[in-house]
Design a protein around this motif. Structure first.
Motif, mmCIF file in Angstrom:
data_model
loop_
_atom_site.group_PDB
_atom_site.id
_atom_site.type_symbol
_atom_site.label_atom_id
_atom_site.label_comp_id
_atom_site.label_asym_id
_atom_site.label_seq_id
_atom_site.Cartn_x
_atom_site.Cartn_y
_atom_site.Cartn_z
ATOM 1 N N ILE A 1 -8.426 -7.363 0.921
ATOM 2 C CA ILE A 1 -9.116 -6.121 0.580
ATOM 3 C C ILE A 1 -10.618 -6.388 0.489
ATOM 4 O O ILE A 1 -11.056 -7.248 -0.276
ATOM 5 N N ASN B 1 -13.328 4.741 2.086
ATOM 6 C CA ASN B 1 -13.545 4.091 0.781
ATOM 7 C C ASN B 1 -12.554 2.945 0.535
ATOM 8 O O ASN B 1 -12.539 2.356 -0.538
ATOM 9 N N PHE B 2 -11.733 2.648 1.545
ATOM 10 C CA PHE B 2 -10.851 1.479 1.462
ATOM 11 C C PHE B 2 -10.954 0.729 2.777
ATOM 12 O O PHE B 2 -10.841 1.318 3.853
ATOM 13 N N ARG C 1 -12.794 -3.625 0.287
ATOM 14 C CA ARG C 1 -13.350 -2.527 -0.484
ATOM 15 C C ARG C 1 -12.219 -1.594 -0.893
ATOM 16 O O ARG C 1 -11.301 -1.344 -0.129
ATOM 17 N N SER C 2 -12.294 -1.075 -2.127
ATOM 18 C CA SER C 2 -11.216 -0.237 -2.674
ATOM 19 C C SER C 2 -11.822 0.990 -3.322
ATOM 20 O O SER C 2 -12.930 0.896 -3.856
ATOM 21 N N PRO C 3 -11.097 2.159 -3.318
ATOM 22 C CA PRO C 3 -11.638 3.331 -4.042
ATOM 23 C C PRO C 3 -11.718 3.041 -5.538
ATOM 24 O O PRO C 3 -10.908 2.280 -6.068
ATOM 25 N N GLU D 1 -4.702 9.496 0.227
ATOM 26 C CA GLU D 1 -5.676 9.145 1.264
ATOM 27 C C GLU D 1 -5.072 9.256 2.669
ATOM 28 O O GLU D 1 -3.853 9.354 2.843
ATOM 29 N N ILE E 1 0.866 -1.198 0.000
ATOM 30 C CA ILE E 1 0.000 0.000 0.000
ATOM 31 C C ILE E 1 0.893 1.235 0.000
ATOM 32 O O ILE E 1 1.733 1.402 0.893
ATOM 33 N N VAL F 1 -4.835 7.107 6.003
ATOM 34 C CA VAL F 1 -4.885 5.668 6.289
ATOM 35 C C VAL F 1 -4.777 5.459 7.798
ATOM 36 O O VAL F 1 -3.962 6.124 8.456
ATOM 37 N N LEU G 1 -2.870 4.493 -2.318
ATOM 38 C CA LEU G 1 -3.658 5.335 -1.404
ATOM 39 C C LEU G 1 -2.845 6.599 -1.098
ATOM 40 O O LEU G 1 -2.852 7.111 0.025
ATOM 41 N N VAL H 1 -1.374 -1.081 -4.130
ATOM 42 C CA VAL H 1 -2.612 -0.310 -3.918
ATOM 43 C C VAL H 1 -2.215 1.141 -3.692
ATOM 44 O O VAL H 1 -1.406 1.434 -2.814
#
Ligand SMILES: [Zn+2]
Length: 413
Positions: A408, A400-401, A410-412, A70, A23, A72, A67, A65
């Motif tokens: 995983i 959203n993640f 859920r992922s954007p 984002e 990530i 986290v 992010l 991934v």
């Protein structure tokens, strides 16, 4: 038909494979300290976080991934839920649920609700009873076996209480039907037996209801419960509102007070001194009003005032909802975030709210060495959102993640 099949495929667990997930995290929040580390790489392998840092090399063949834009943080936890229970509200006694719904219905109810929670970013829940005849034990086991995707569930099994559970006005002719959900236990020896029985049938923690009737547990009864529970390496959670019953709970050595809506400053100071957690289930007034809870407005005022005083005094607090009503147009995730407004109104800063939702819950649940932080050796329970929750804690609504146990969810887009 095809749509149903696709849905089914999404809901069953995907077995974790050995591939490493890397990530790229723009901002990693450490809720234990309220700090943010920029531009980190988090390597997740075999369900766990293998490495975190700014200069971590990404192994060939990793799934990357992104992010990088984002925020986290560790997965959110709720220290007081009932996933297999939906309370009707509107003055309908809670026993209606167990008179109308059997264990199969309750277990499926729990699957539906717990998957909703996980999808919203709540990766661990402590289920504190009202779970049918061990329906949450079956649900927990099914998720742990990988049959279904779901949050980590710690369950108390049946609630242990003085005679009558939380049933009301039942004529003697009807018999103790509440034993579908409760174990009657009066006196230290019955409490000891009830705890052993509960653990035998799969309880991860013990939950007592101390003061639901005109009688309540003594300090001696609580002390026995704490001794027996702790010797089985579990935590003791006790539903109590305030007064002498709460004093007995604190002095008897419980790990957490559930609700505690009538705790005065002296009792809150005693909790601080003893290290007792408050799982305050700080209901938004609008929820109590929609469910036509008795004295809803006054109760909401009591709750807010108690939360503000508990924070000021420095009581350890674990985020907890007790969201059990069905509110029109809201999932349990929406309902969970509604509690943030109460915490904000009580003057608790965002960093402390995030800590209550992760670090503190993990300690109370005795899983702090496994979950609640983004650090090497911890399970890969990670959420992310596009805005900084330390500036505005309502950003949690935009999660959203979601990753749980390194998979995983859920992922954007
Ligand atoms: Zn509850």
């Amino acid at each position: 038909m095809r749509r149903l099949q696709i849905l089914f495929l999404l809901l069953v667990a995907v077995p974790a494979w050995a591939q490493t997930i890397a990530i790229r995290a723009g901002n990693v929040i450490d809720p234990a300290r309220g700090t943010v580390a920029k531009n980190q790489i988090i390597l997740v392998k075999d369900g766990k976080i293998a490495e975190v840092g700014p200069g971590v090399a990404i192994p060939n063949g990793s799934q990357v991934v992104d992010l990088s834009n984002e925020w986290v943080m560790p997965g959110i936890m709720d220290a007081h839920t009932h996933v297999t229970f939906v309370e009707a509200g509107h003055g309908i006694p809670l026993e209606e649920d167990y008179l109308l719904n059997g264990k199969g219905t309750r277990t499926l109810q729990g699957l539906r609700i717990s998957q909703t929670l996980l999808n919203g970013g709540i990766t661990t829940v402590r289920d504190v009873g009202n779970e049918g005849n061990y329906a949450s034990v079956d649900l927990r086991n099914a998720i742990n076996k990988g049959w279904f995707v779901g949050p980590t569930i710690l369950t108390s099994g049946k609630i242990i209480a003085p005679f009558g559970g939380q049933a009301k006005h039942t004529p003697p002719d009807i018999g103790p039907f509440w034993r579908f959900e409760y174990i009657d236990a009066d006196g230290p020896e019955e409490i000891r037996k009830a705890i052993r029985e509960n653990i035998f049938y799969g309880a991860d923690l013990i939950k007592l209801v101390a003061d639901n009737g005109p009688y309540h547990y003594s300090e001696e009864e609580i002390r026995t419960a704490a001794y027996e529970t702790h010797h089985a390496n579990r935590a003791l959670a006790v539903h109590v509102l305030g007064g002498e019953a709460a004093r007995n709970v604190i002095l008897g050595g419980a790990d957490s007070i559930e609700h505690g809506w009538d705790l005065d400053d002296d009792l809150l100071r005693l909790m601080k001194e003893k290290g007792t957690y408050l799982a305050g289930t700080d209901f938004p007034g609008a929820h109590l009003e929609s469910a036509e809870y008795r004295n809803a407005k006054k109760r909401a005022g009591d709750i807010l005032d108690r939360l503000a005083r508990a924070y000021k005094i420095g009581v350890k607090m674990a985020f907890s909802t007790d969201a059990v009503f069905e509110l029109p147009g809201k999932t349990r995730v929406d309902m969970t975030w509604d509690y943030l407004a109460v915490w904000r109104a009580a003057g608790v800063p965002p960093a402390e709210i995030l800590k209550a939702m992760t670090t503190n819950c993990a300690e109370l649940l005795r899983i702090q060495n496994e979950r609640g932080a983004i650090a090497a050796g911890q399970y890969g329970d990670i959420v992310a959102m596009p805005e900084n929750p330390l500036d505005n804690v309502e950003s949690l609504r935009k999660i959203n993640f979601v990753m749980k146990n390194g998979a995983i969810v859920r992922s954007p887009k």
